[in-house]
Motif scaffolding. Structure first.
Motif, short mmCIF file in Angstrom:
data_model
loop_
_atom_site.label_atom_id
_atom_site.label_comp_id
_atom_site.label_asym_id
_atom_site.label_seq_id
_atom_site.Cartn_x
_atom_site.Cartn_y
_atom_site.Cartn_z
N UNK A 179 51.45 82.69 69.78
CA UNK A 179 51.92 83.63 68.76
C UNK A 179 53.14 84.41 69.27
N UNK A 180 53.08 84.82 70.54
CA UNK A 180 54.20 85.56 71.11
C UNK A 180 55.48 84.74 71.15
N UNK A 181 55.35 83.46 71.51
CA UNK A 181 56.53 82.59 71.54
C UNK A 181 57.08 82.35 70.14
N UNK A 182 56.19 82.24 69.16
CA UNK A 182 56.65 82.05 67.79
C UNK A 182 57.45 83.26 67.30
N UNK A 183 57.11 84.44 67.79
CA UNK A 183 57.82 85.64 67.37
C UNK A 183 59.13 85.81 68.15
N UNK A 184 59.09 85.58 69.48
CA UNK A 184 60.24 85.90 70.32
C UNK A 184 61.32 84.83 70.33
N UNK A 185 60.93 83.55 70.31
CA UNK A 185 61.94 82.49 70.44
C UNK A 185 62.99 82.51 69.33
N UNK A 186 62.62 82.72 68.06
CA UNK A 186 63.69 82.80 67.05
C UNK A 186 64.64 83.97 67.27
N UNK A 187 64.13 85.07 67.85
CA UNK A 187 64.99 86.22 68.14
C UNK A 187 65.85 85.96 69.37
N UNK A 188 65.23 85.41 70.42
CA UNK A 188 65.98 85.14 71.64
C UNK A 188 66.99 84.01 71.45
N UNK A 189 66.59 82.95 70.71
CA UNK A 189 67.46 81.83 70.35
C UNK A 189 68.19 81.26 71.58
N UNK A 190 67.49 80.58 72.48
CA UNK A 190 68.14 80.04 73.69
C UNK A 190 69.29 79.09 73.41
N UNK A 191 69.29 78.38 72.29
CA UNK A 191 70.37 77.45 71.98
C UNK A 191 71.70 78.18 71.78
N UNK A 192 71.64 79.39 71.21
CA UNK A 192 72.86 80.19 71.08
C UNK A 192 73.39 80.58 72.45
#
Length: 215
Positions: A10-23
């Motif tokens: 759940x934490x990864x689902x929330x944080x990864x779109x905000x962190x966006x490593x591809x950007x």
């Protein structure tokens, strides 16, 4: 253990779109075109470490630091927007290179802008601080799960970022110097847009918090 895995997911689902490593990968491609292979890997490792440290500090001490210095979430967004816009302008309109006898020292881009504000930006930090203030409401999970999950979530985000940044070498070999230059200008424009949007969001939050009429 199943609850721990569920909370981490759940934490990864929330944080990864905000962190966006591809950007962050695209930003690194625009900034490290002149770096050696070893230096790019060093920057990738340090950026991932910095992201982990920033997230840990935001979770465990973010509220205290912001209240001590009187910093609000809108203020954090506006400051991040100014930083992102400045970096974007530098990439969009790079200063002319002056030939010197001594080789230029490698620039350090691990903390700014790769770790902050690209990955651990205002939105990510605001989400982490907000989650830290409401973690006691998750009564469906055992206390040890809520205690162990945050560091593991932040470590997972850092490892995902490190893996993405390591793949930038293959992308650089594929697109070549001309492609890197084009990506740098494009990312500069996008960063300016992102920075302006951060500032707009911060101003709108200030207006909403004071219940001022929007013209």
């Amino acid at each position: 253990m199943l609850d721990l895995i569920k909370v981490i997911g759940l934490g990864l689902m929330v944080l990864l779109p905000l962190a966006n490593p591809l950007t962050t990968v695209a930003l690194m491609l625009g900034l490290c075109g002149d770096m050696s292979y070893q230096e790019r890997h060093r920057q990738s490792w340090r950026a991932s470490l910095y992201v982990f440290i920033i997230m840990m500090v935001a979770y465990y001490a973010g509220q205290m630091v912001m209240s001590t210095f009187g910093i609000s979430i809108p203020g954090l967004r506006i400051a991040g927007g100014l930083i992102v816009s400045f970096i974007g302008f530098r990439m969009l309109f790079p200063p002319p290179k002056v030939a010197t006898e001594q080789a230029e020292a490698p620039k350090d881009i691990a903390f700014i802008p790769l770790a902050m504000p690209s990955t651990a930006g205002p939105g990510t930090i605001a989400m982490i601080i907000s989650s830290a203030s409401t973690v006691d409401q998750f009564t469906a999970y055992q206390p040890w799960v809520l205690l162990a999950a945050p560091p593991l979530i932040f470590l997972s985000v850092s490892l995902i970022l490190w893996g993405c940044l390591r793949s930038s070498d293959a992308i650089m070999r594929l697109v070549g110097p001309g492609g890197i230059e084009a990506i740098s200008r494009l990312m500069g424009f996008l960063l300016v847009c992102m920075g302006v949007q951060f500032i707009i969001n911060g101003v709108l939050e200030i207006i909403a918090s004071h219940q001022l009429p929007v013209a």
